[in-house]
Write a protein that holds these residues in place. Structure first.
Motif, PDB file in Angstrom:
ATOM      1  N   PRO A 280       0.808  -1.230   0.000  1.00 36.74           N
ATOM      2  CA  PRO A 280       0.000   0.000   0.000  1.00 36.74           C
ATOM      3  C   PRO A 280       0.834   1.269   0.000  1.00 36.74           C
ATOM      4  CG  PRO A 280      -0.074  -1.076   2.151  1.00 36.74           C
ATOM      5  CD  PRO A 280       0.563  -2.043   1.217  1.00 36.74           C
ATOM      6  N   ASP A 281       2.096   1.150   0.423  1.00 39.26           N
ATOM      7  CA  ASP A 281       2.961   2.337   0.434  1.00 39.26           C
ATOM      8  C   ASP A 281       3.215   2.893  -0.960  1.00 39.26           C
ATOM      9  OD1 ASP A 281       4.432  -0.272   0.323  1.00 39.26           O
ATOM     10  OD2 ASP A 281       6.112   1.059  -0.145  1.00 39.26           O
ATOM     11  N   LEU A 282       3.046   2.036  -1.980  1.00 40.61           N
ATOM     12  CA  LEU A 282       3.319   2.490  -3.345  1.00 40.61           C
ATOM     13  C   LEU A 282       2.179   3.299  -3.943  1.00 40.61           C
ATOM     14  CD1 LEU A 282       4.927  -0.765  -4.810  1.00 40.61           C
ATOM     15  CD2 LEU A 282       6.101   1.292  -4.025  1.00 40.61           C
ATOM     16  N   VAL A 283       1.021   3.272  -3.293  1.00 44.85           N
ATOM     17  CA  VAL A 283      -0.125   4.019  -3.830  1.00 44.85           C
ATOM     18  C   VAL A 283       0.165   5.511  -3.823  1.00 44.85           C
ATOM     19  CG1 VAL A 283      -2.559   4.589  -3.528  1.00 44.85           C
ATOM     20  CG2 VAL A 283      -1.770   2.237  -3.152  1.00 44.85           C
ATOM     21  N   ASP A 284       0.654   6.021  -2.679  1.00 47.07           N
ATOM     22  CA  ASP A 284       0.879   7.465  -2.534  1.00 47.07           C
ATOM     23  C   ASP A 284       2.342   7.861  -2.632  1.00 47.07           C
ATOM     24  OD1 ASP A 284      -1.849   8.136  -2.203  1.00 47.07           O
ATOM     25  OD2 ASP A 284      -1.763   7.404  -0.131  1.00 47.07           O
ATOM     26  N   ASP A 285       3.171   6.926  -3.049  1.00 45.09           N
ATOM     27  CA  ASP A 285       4.581   7.271  -3.273  1.00 45.09           C
ATOM     28  C   ASP A 285       4.635   8.361  -4.341  1.00 45.09           C
ATOM     29  OD1 ASP A 285       7.274   7.249  -4.405  1.00 45.09           O
ATOM     30  OD2 ASP A 285       7.582   5.369  -3.314  1.00 45.09           O
ATOM     31  N   PRO A 286       5.246   9.518  -4.067  1.00 38.78           N
ATOM     32  CA  PRO A 286       5.233  10.633  -5.028  1.00 38.78           C
ATOM     33  C   PRO A 286       5.832  10.277  -6.383  1.00 38.78           C
ATOM     34  CG  PRO A 286       6.816  11.017  -3.262  1.00 38.78           C
ATOM     35  CD  PRO A 286       5.973   9.862  -2.842  1.00 38.78           C
TER      36      PRO A 286
END
Length: 413
Positions: free
Chosen positions: A279-285
């Motif tokens: 899930p960390d990759l969803v909002d990774d800039p």
């Protein structure tokens, strides 16, 4: 082989096919024309294939062979009746005219001028049969400076720029293995014929319809063609990667490769959050929007392939299906025909053949609920239905014997 009827439901015996009562005089050969008439035959039209009595359709000599039969010919000519005529003879041409007189549709893909030399051009036949829909399939059209040019699928792939879109950026353009231009041209011809048939139901008269390999080849460039006209920028090859979305392309897994398409941010979110548990990759800039992902595609690919390396392609494909991420295992043709998808769709079957015993068959992709596709019948042997067709046209037995002796049906008859 698989049982198409059990997979798709048995055909109701009282359900008429969509084109029941429609007769087609099929003067086509090779692939583009026969694909059109194959679809018409699948929908129930009585397609009568007229072949050169001496040698038949040149596709009959293509490999591979099964029990003496050309597999490419079997593929392109199912559900048709076959008659062999020597059209260099007046009496054989008269039989062809009699057949056209009783037909609704004619399909031909000879070189420009051949049908006219036989007295079977549109201008002559529309007087004979005003209701006739005359479908002419060519390489570059029947009019203008290109009308006399011969053309083949792979040549058109080269000339239209289609090949330049296939392959990897550091390699040459590639043609497709299957004859996609021939198949697409056959489909386009089918659409034109059905449109003319609908128009005839209102007007009561037929018309000439045309399609060409080159025109269809340009259509097959997809929206890249209009993109060039709009921007002036020549589209480039990108291999298996997506041209406008990321992640899209081939990704390595623990035991093979997988093709994944994420056409929007929502699908990307489901991929990294639900399938890969990242899930960390969803909002990774670096990856928040598609533009971000395109700019950082190398970094994202490395992250995704490290995750995918923990399991096999089939397992990942099932997980992605569960979470509505479009993906598929990259298979050989053999693997595809052994797959659960192929079995579930009932694509492959076997059908009877008059000399080979049985031959394989591939289901028609059209599904019409109220007017179903006809049960498959194998492609005819050369001249198999000549007597049957002549009986239908009202020829007496003694006249048929006289024509046969004179060579109207070729020396072999």
């Amino acid at each position: 082989m698989y049982d198409q009827a059990s997979a798709l439901g048995a055909r109701r015996p009282d359900a008429p096919p969509a084109l029941e009562g429609i007769r087609v005089a099929d003067f086509s050969h090779f692939i583009a024309g026969p694909m059109c008439t194959r679809f018409l035959a699948d929908m129930g039209a009585d397609v009568i294939k007229i072949e050169n009595a001496a040698s038949g359709d040149d596709l009959r000599r293509f490999e591979p062979r099964l029990a003496g039969q050309s597999v490419p010919f079997l593929w392109a000519n199912r559900n048709k009746r076959g008659i062999a005529l020597d059209l260099s003879r007046d009496d054989a041409r008269q039989i062809a005219m009699d057949l056209v007189r009783s037909s609704d549709i004619l399909v031909e893909n000879f070189s420009t001028g051949v049908m006219e030399r036989f007295g079977l051009g549109y201008d002559a036949l529309k007087e004979l049969n005003p209701k006739l829909i005359y479908c002419s399939v060519s390489a570059y059209g029947r009019e203008g400076e290109l009308a006399d040019r011969l053309g083949f699928d792979s040549v058109v792939q080269a000339e239209t720029g289609f090949m330049s879109l296939n392959g990897f950026p550091d390699g040459p353009g590639l043609r497709t293995g299957p004859a996609v231009m021939d198949i697409a041209t056959g489909l386009s011809a089918t659409i034109a014929v059905l449109g003319a048939l609908a128009a005839r139901s209102r007007t009561g008269v037929g018309q000439k319809v045309e399609t060409s390999l080159f025109d269809v080849g340009t259509l097959m460039l997809g929206f890249q063609a209009l993109g060039y006209l709009a921007t002036g920028k020549n589209p480039n090859r990108v291999g298996n990667d997506g041209t406008d979305t990321m992640p899209t392309g081939v990704f390595a897994t623990a035991d093979g490769t997988l093709y994944i398409i994420c056409a929007n941010d929502r699908t990307y979110g489901r991929l990294v959050r639900d399938v890969l548990n990242r899930p960390d990759l969803v909002d990774d800039p670096r990856f928040r929007t598609n533009r971000d992902r395109m700019e950082n595609r190398g970094e994202l690919r490395a992250i995704l392939e490290r995750a995918l390396a923990t399991d096999g392609s089939e397992a990942w494909a099932q997980r992605m299906r569960m979470h509505k991420v479009p993906a598929g295992v990259i298979r050989t043709v053999e693997q595809a025909f052994q797959s659960s998808e192929m079995i579930a769709r009932g694509i492959a079957s076997t059908i009877a053949h008059p000399t080979a015993g049985t031959v394989p068959d591939i289901a028609c992709p059209l599904r019409l609920a109220a007017t179903p596709i006809v049960a498959a019948v194998a492609a005819p042997t050369l001249g198999q239905h000549t007597r049957e067709v002549l009986d239908m046209l009202g020829y007496a037995s003694d006249r048929i014997a006289e024509l046969s002796a004179a060579g109207a049906f070729g020396a072999q008859a």
